[in-house]
Write an enzyme that holds these catalytic residues in place. Structure first.
Site, PDB file in Angstrom:
ATOM      1  N   THR A   1       0.822  -1.207   0.000  1.00 58.15           N
ATOM      2  CA  THR A   1       0.000   0.000   0.000  1.00 58.15           C
ATOM      3  C   THR A   1       0.863   1.268   0.000  1.00 58.15           C
ATOM      4  O   THR A   1       1.990   1.232   0.484  1.00 58.15           O
ATOM      5  CB  THR A   1      -0.806  -0.040   1.316  1.00 58.15           C
ATOM      6  OG1 THR A   1      -1.537  -1.238   1.355  1.00 58.15           O
ATOM      7  CG2 THR A   1      -1.708   1.131   1.493  1.00 58.15           C
TER       8      THR A   1
ATOM      9  N   ARG B   1     -13.412  -8.224  -1.538  1.00 56.88           N
ATOM     10  CA  ARG B   1     -12.702  -8.054  -0.254  1.00 56.88           C
ATOM     11  C   ARG B   1     -12.267  -6.590  -0.098  1.00 56.88           C
ATOM     12  O   ARG B   1     -11.734  -5.987  -1.011  1.00 56.88           O
ATOM     13  CB  ARG B   1     -11.489  -8.972  -0.209  1.00 56.88           C
ATOM     14  CG  ARG B   1     -10.630  -8.832   1.064  1.00 56.88           C
ATOM     15  CD  ARG B   1      -9.493  -7.862   0.876  1.00 56.88           C
ATOM     16  NE  ARG B   1      -8.550  -7.886   1.988  1.00 56.88           N
ATOM     17  CZ  ARG B   1      -7.579  -6.986   2.166  1.00 56.88           C
ATOM     18  NH1 ARG B   1      -7.437  -5.995   1.314  1.00 56.88           N
ATOM     19  NH2 ARG B   1      -6.760  -7.068   3.181  1.00 56.88           N
ATOM     20  N   VAL B   2     -12.492  -6.029   1.086  1.00 61.94           N
ATOM     21  CA  VAL B   2     -12.067  -4.660   1.372  1.00 61.94           C
ATOM     22  C   VAL B   2     -11.162  -4.702   2.596  1.00 61.94           C
ATOM     23  O   VAL B   2     -11.513  -5.317   3.603  1.00 61.94           O
ATOM     24  CB  VAL B   2     -13.288  -3.749   1.633  1.00 61.94           C
ATOM     25  CG1 VAL B   2     -12.846  -2.371   2.092  1.00 61.94           C
ATOM     26  CG2 VAL B   2     -14.137  -3.642   0.368  1.00 61.94           C
ATOM     27  N   GLY B   3     -10.001  -4.066   2.506  1.00 64.50           N
ATOM     28  CA  GLY B   3      -9.068  -4.049   3.624  1.00 64.50           C
ATOM     29  C   GLY B   3      -9.228  -2.807   4.482  1.00 64.50           C
ATOM     30  O   GLY B   3     -10.282  -2.174   4.513  1.00 64.50           O
ATOM     31  N   ASP B   4      -8.162  -2.467   5.163  1.00 64.08           N
ATOM     32  CA  ASP B   4      -8.197  -1.314   6.075  1.00 64.08           C
ATOM     33  C   ASP B   4      -8.147   0.026   5.347  1.00 64.08           C
ATOM     34  O   ASP B   4      -8.652   1.034   5.849  1.00 64.08           O
ATOM     35  CB  ASP B   4      -7.007  -1.377   7.037  1.00 64.08           C
ATOM     36  CG  ASP B   4      -5.679  -1.388   6.265  1.00 64.08           C
ATOM     37  OD1 ASP B   4      -5.449  -2.355   5.504  1.00 64.08           O
ATOM     38  OD2 ASP B   4      -4.892  -0.427   6.393  1.00 64.08           O
TER      39      ASP B   4
ATOM     40  N   THR C   1      -0.352   0.657   7.145  1.00 60.74           N
ATOM     41  CA  THR C   1      -0.027  -0.203   5.999  1.00 60.74           C
ATOM     42  C   THR C   1       0.261  -1.590   6.542  1.00 60.74           C
ATOM     43  O   THR C   1       0.716  -1.741   7.682  1.00 60.74           O
ATOM     44  CB  THR C   1       1.182   0.341   5.205  1.00 60.74           C
ATOM     45  OG1 THR C   1       1.506  -0.594   4.166  1.00 60.74           O
ATOM     46  CG2 THR C   1       2.409   0.574   6.069  1.00 60.74           C
ATOM     47  N   GLY C   2      -0.034  -2.594   5.738  1.00 59.55           N
ATOM     48  CA  GLY C   2       0.212  -3.957   6.198  1.00 59.55           C
ATOM     49  C   GLY C   2      -1.000  -4.839   5.991  1.00 59.55           C
ATOM     50  O   GLY C   2      -1.823  -4.592   5.096  1.00 59.55           O
TER      51      GLY C   2
ATOM     52  N   GLY D   1      -4.346  -5.963   6.181  1.00 58.19           N
ATOM     53  CA  GLY D   1      -5.580  -5.227   6.453  1.00 58.19           C
ATOM     54  C   GLY D   1      -6.517  -5.887   7.439  1.00 58.19           C
ATOM     55  O   GLY D   1      -7.152  -5.220   8.256  1.00 58.19           O
TER      56      GLY D   1
HETATM   57  N1  GLY Z   1      -3.314  -2.726   3.948  1.00 57.41           N
HETATM   58  C1  GLY Z   1      -3.850  -3.010   2.684  1.00 57.41           C
HETATM   59  C2  GLY Z   1      -4.800  -4.104   2.661  1.00 57.41           C
HETATM   60  O1  GLY Z   1      -4.722  -5.034   3.446  1.00 57.41           O
HETATM   61  O2  GLY Z   1      -5.691  -4.070   1.818  1.00 57.41           O
END
Ligand code: GLY
Length: 301
Positions: A171, A199-202, A222-223, A225
């Site tokens: 990211t 799928r949706v991350g952080d 970052t990392g 999610g």
């Molecule tokens: N940090 C980005 C994700 O996991 O989508």
């Protein structure tokens, strides 16, 4: 009162391979240069973080815009968000396709709609209605990601956690403090490889991936999610700032929460309400670059 501006960007927290180090440094440095041009001319933190993230979305080194991971359906789905600390206004998009600069759409959601988060087809419809041009999926795809997709597709034992320990890229994001003392933060990502469609991350979730409040600070995560979401990492880091106004300590404490509570992997960058810059990560490496005033410029990995 005129404040000394500050800007920090990151290019992901992962095990960045030695051969990818120079590209990450160059990409972060280019992004800081773009954001700094805005701040040095007296521009806003919001414009600075937008400019910095656009540069990183164009750079195939990073998992954002061009160069993003493919999902399990061999599609590129992108997430982005942006937040302004002066009034807590925010905009975000999730699972959008065929856009070179999802951060610009997130900003349009913030400034041109009454919503904070638009997803998928609805977000794409909004983009069309505002004249944003779509590209083809193959314009976002680089050969490295096609090869990764093919290698991972046949693996039954693949778990996304290993991406944060054994593979490069991540990211992108930027946090800025402008000369009026205002903060902003912006992040953009292609998510994780082989993610399920939808799928949706952080990254597009305010408080998890992005947070900015002139009364505490602005932070980005970052990392991995799925771990970051569960501890609202960006907001958690800003809450620590309220306790002691030490940017590096707040970043470190937030990463401790991530690690201890959910065995998470990732990094945080932040700027406090006085322009102090901090960062921390528990992955092998995190690519970043920062600038504070005319004298301090640092690139790290
Ligand atoms: N940090 C980005 C994700 O996991 O989508």
């Amino acid at each position: 009162m005129i404040h000394t501006p500050a800007l920090i960007v990151h290019g992901g927290a992962w095990d960045i391979l030695d051969e990818a180090v120079e590209d990450h440094k160059r990409g972060c440095s280019n992004a800081v240069a773009a954001g700094w041009r805005v701040l040095a001319a007296g521009g806003s933190a919001l414009d600075a973080v937008t400019a910095a993230v656009v540069v990183m979305e164009d750079d195939p080194t990073f998992d954002a815009g061009r160069g993003s991971f493919l999902n399990a359906d061999a599609e590129v789905e992108l997430d982005a968000s942006i937040m302004r600390g002066s009034d807590l206004k925010a905009g975000a998009v999730a699972a959008v396709r065929r856009l070179r600069h999802p951060i610009q759409l997130a900003r349009l959601v913030m400034e041109g709609s009454e919503h904070v988060l638009l997803v998928g087809r609805g977000a794409e419809k909004f983009a069309s209605s505002r004249g944003i041009k779509f590209c083809r999926t193959r314009d976002l795809l680089v050969g490295r990601e096609l090869q990764r997709y093919q290698a991972l597709r046949s693996r039954k034992d693949f778990h996304v956690r290993e991406v944060f320990e054994k593979q490069p890229r991540g990211t992108v994001g930027a946090v800025a403090f402008d000369n009026s003392g205002s903060l902003a933060a912006a992040t953009s990502t292609g998510g994780t490889p082989q993610k399920m469609p939808g799928r949706v991350g952080d990254s597009p979730i305010i408080g998890a991936g992005t947070f900015a409040d002139n009364e505490s600070g602005a932070a980005l995560s970052t990392g991995w999610g799925e771990s970051i979401l569960r501890v609202l990492l960006a907001k958690t880091a800003c809450d620590f700032l309220k306790e002691h106004n030490d940017a590096n300590r707040a970043a470190k404490e937030a990463i401790q929460v991530l690690e201890k509570r959910v065995a998470g992997k990732g990094g945080v960058i932040l700027i406090d309400r006085f322009g102090g810059v901090g960062l921390a990560f528990n992955t092998p490496r995190m690519a970043y670059a920062l600038r504070q005033g005319e004298k301090i410029f640092k690139i790290g990995i």
